[in-house]
Design a protein around this motif. Structure first.
Motif, PDB file in Angstrom:
ATOM      1  N   GLY A  18       0.787  -1.222   0.000  1.00 41.16           N
ATOM      2  CA  GLY A  18       0.000   0.000   0.000  1.00 41.16           C
ATOM      3  C   GLY A  18       0.822   1.277   0.000  1.00 41.16           C
ATOM      4  N   GLY A  19       1.982   1.247  -0.641  1.00 40.21           N
ATOM      5  CA  GLY A  19       2.837   2.421  -0.709  1.00 40.21           C
ATOM      6  C   GLY A  19       3.655   2.674   0.545  1.00 40.21           C
ATOM      7  N   LEU A  46       8.673   1.551  -7.090  1.00 35.99           N
ATOM      8  CA  LEU A  46       7.254   1.182  -7.114  1.00 35.99           C
ATOM      9  C   LEU A  46       6.359   2.337  -6.698  1.00 35.99           C
ATOM     10  N   GLU A  47       6.816   3.113  -5.714  1.00 36.25           N
ATOM     11  CA  GLU A  47       6.039   4.243  -5.184  1.00 36.25           C
ATOM     12  C   GLU A  47       6.998   5.363  -4.794  1.00 36.25           C
ATOM     13  N   PRO A  48       7.189   6.348  -5.685  1.00 30.81           N
ATOM     14  CA  PRO A  48       8.160   7.406  -5.423  1.00 30.81           C
ATOM     15  C   PRO A  48       7.905   8.198  -4.141  1.00 30.81           C
ATOM     16  N   GLN A  49       6.680   8.217  -3.658  1.00 30.40           N
ATOM     17  CA  GLN A  49       6.364   8.921  -2.414  1.00 30.40           C
ATOM     18  C   GLN A  49       6.046   7.929  -1.296  1.00 30.40           C
ATOM     19  N   ALA A  50       6.862   6.891  -1.226  1.00 33.16           N
ATOM     20  CA  ALA A  50       6.658   5.839  -0.227  1.00 33.16           C
ATOM     21  C   ALA A  50       6.682   6.409   1.186  1.00 33.16           C
ATOM     22  N   ARG A  51       5.978   5.737   2.064  1.00 33.39           N
ATOM     23  CA  ARG A  51       5.915   6.082   3.482  1.00 33.39           C
ATOM     24  C   ARG A  51       6.615   5.003   4.294  1.00 33.39           C
ATOM     25  N   VAL A  52       7.036   5.396   5.491  1.00 33.04           N
ATOM     26  CA  VAL A  52       7.591   4.427   6.424  1.00 33.04           C
ATOM     27  C   VAL A  52       7.414   4.981   7.833  1.00 33.04           C
ATOM     28  N   ASP A  53       7.134   4.113   8.772  1.00 32.77           N
ATOM     29  CA  ASP A  53       7.105   4.464  10.188  1.00 32.77           C
ATOM     30  C   ASP A  53       8.336   3.850  10.828  1.00 32.77           C
ATOM     31  N   ALA A  54       9.044   4.651  11.612  1.00 35.22           N
ATOM     32  CA  ALA A  54      10.267   4.180  12.263  1.00 35.22           C
ATOM     33  C   ALA A  54      10.131   4.348  13.771  1.00 35.22           C
ATOM     34  N   ASN A  55      10.509   3.316  14.490  1.00 36.50           N
ATOM     35  CA  ASN A  55      10.514   3.402  15.948  1.00 36.50           C
ATOM     36  C   ASN A  55      11.561   4.428  16.355  1.00 36.50           C
ATOM     37  N   ALA A  58      14.832   3.152  17.772  1.00 40.64           N
ATOM     38  CA  ALA A  58      15.776   2.431  16.911  1.00 40.64           C
ATOM     39  C   ALA A  58      16.762   3.460  16.368  1.00 40.64           C
ATOM     40  N   ASP A  59      17.915   3.563  16.993  1.00 41.28           N
ATOM     41  CA  ASP A  59      18.840   4.661  16.695  1.00 41.28           C
ATOM     42  C   ASP A  59      19.395   4.654  15.277  1.00 41.28           C
ATOM     43  N   ASN A  60      19.299   3.552  14.566  1.00 44.33           N
ATOM     44  CA  ASN A  60      19.820   3.514  13.198  1.00 44.33           C
ATOM     45  C   ASN A  60      18.754   3.782  12.142  1.00 44.33           C
ATOM     46  N   ALA A  61      17.485   3.689  12.487  1.00 41.70           N
ATOM     47  CA  ALA A  61      16.415   3.793  11.483  1.00 41.70           C
ATOM     48  C   ALA A  61      16.276   5.207  10.927  1.00 41.70           C
ATOM     49  N   LEU A  62      16.154   6.204  11.783  1.00 42.67           N
ATOM     50  CA  LEU A  62      15.923   7.562  11.306  1.00 42.67           C
ATOM     51  C   LEU A  62      17.074   8.070  10.434  1.00 42.67           C
ATOM     52  N   PRO A  63      18.334   7.942  10.865  1.00 41.78           N
ATOM     53  CA  PRO A  63      19.417   8.400   9.977  1.00 41.78           C
ATOM     54  C   PRO A  63      19.437   7.658   8.640  1.00 41.78           C
ATOM     55  N   PHE A  64      19.113   6.366   8.664  1.00 38.03           N
ATOM     56  CA  PHE A  64      19.083   5.583   7.425  1.00 38.03           C
ATOM     57  C   PHE A  64      18.062   6.154   6.453  1.00 38.03           C
ATOM     58  N   TYR A  65      16.828   6.341   6.914  1.00 38.35           N
ATOM     59  CA  TYR A  65      15.779   6.821   6.014  1.00 38.35           C
ATOM     60  C   TYR A  65      15.998   8.273   5.604  1.00 38.35           C
ATOM     61  N   GLU A  66      16.411   9.121   6.525  1.00 37.25           N
ATOM     62  CA  GLU A  66      16.635  10.520   6.174  1.00 37.25           C
ATOM     63  C   GLU A  66      17.771  10.671   5.160  1.00 37.25           C
ATOM     64  N   SER A  67      18.791   9.846   5.273  1.00 38.86           N
ATOM     65  CA  SER A  67      19.894   9.937   4.313  1.00 38.86           C
ATOM     66  C   SER A  67      19.477   9.460   2.920  1.00 38.86           C
ATOM     67  N   ARG A  68      18.345   8.828   2.820  1.00 36.61           N
ATOM     68  CA  ARG A  68      17.813   8.383   1.533  1.00 36.61           C
ATOM     69  C   ARG A  68      16.675   9.275   1.061  1.00 36.61           C
ATOM     70  N   GLY A  69      16.541  10.430   1.700  1.00 41.18           N
ATOM     71  CA  GLY A  69      15.595  11.436   1.234  1.00 41.18           C
ATOM     72  C   GLY A  69      14.254  11.474   1.926  1.00 41.18           C
ATOM     73  N   LEU A  90       7.390   9.026   8.279  1.00 43.16           N
ATOM     74  CA  LEU A  90       8.203   9.641   7.223  1.00 43.16           C
ATOM     75  C   LEU A  90       7.591   9.362   5.861  1.00 43.16           C
ATOM     76  N   ARG A  91       7.893  10.238   4.925  1.00 38.94           N
ATOM     77  CA  ARG A  91       7.459  10.067   3.538  1.00 38.94           C
ATOM     78  C   ARG A  91       8.583  10.567   2.651  1.00 38.94           C
ATOM     79  N   HIS A  92       8.761   9.875   1.538  1.00 34.26           N
ATOM     80  CA  HIS A  92       9.734  10.334   0.558  1.00 34.26           C
ATOM     81  C   HIS A  92       9.035  11.343  -0.348  1.00 34.26           C
ATOM     82  N   PRO A  93       9.684  12.480  -0.654  1.00 32.83           N
ATOM     83  CA  PRO A  93       9.019  13.491  -1.471  1.00 32.83           C
ATOM     84  C   PRO A  93       8.858  13.111  -2.937  1.00 32.83           C
TER      85      PRO A  93
END
Length: 98
Positions: A18-19, A46-55, A58-69, A90-93
């Motif tokens: 579901g994106g 598959l979905e350029p504006q994909a979403r993700v929820d990060a705990n 989890a100290d590695n999740a936020l930097p990982f996703y933010e560094s990927r936009g 989070l959502r990718h723009p």
């Protein structure tokens, strides 16, 4: 989707529905070798504006996703099951024109 090394051994997997990236796991022994990035790139294909929820804990999740936009869009004090685990949304723009 799973991601394999050159020998065909799965090093990580992603659940995408579901994106939204519902789960992304990579063997800690191969962190930093591009397996997670490849899985996220596939989701964004598959979905350029994909979403993700990060705990938030989890100290590695936020930097990982933010560094990927991915960008923060919100925060919840509790997870989807009502437990007191703060979640960052989070959502990718998507692709932007130059």
């Amino acid at each position: 989707m799973d991601r394999e090394d050159a020998g065909g051994t799965a090093q990580g997997f992603m659940v995408f529905a579901g994106g939204s990236i519902e789960a992304l796991f990579v063997d800690p022994a191969v962190h930093g070798q591009g397996f997670g990035s490849a899985l996220v790139a596939h989701a964004l294909m598959l979905e350029p504006q994909a979403r993700v929820d990060a705990n938030e804990q989890a100290d590695n999740a936020l930097p990982f996703y933010e560094s990927r936009g991915f960008q923060r869009t919100g925060r919840s004090e509790r997870d989807a099951d009502g437990r007191p685990y703060p979640i960052l949304h989070l959502r990718h723009p998507g692709k932007t024109s130059a």
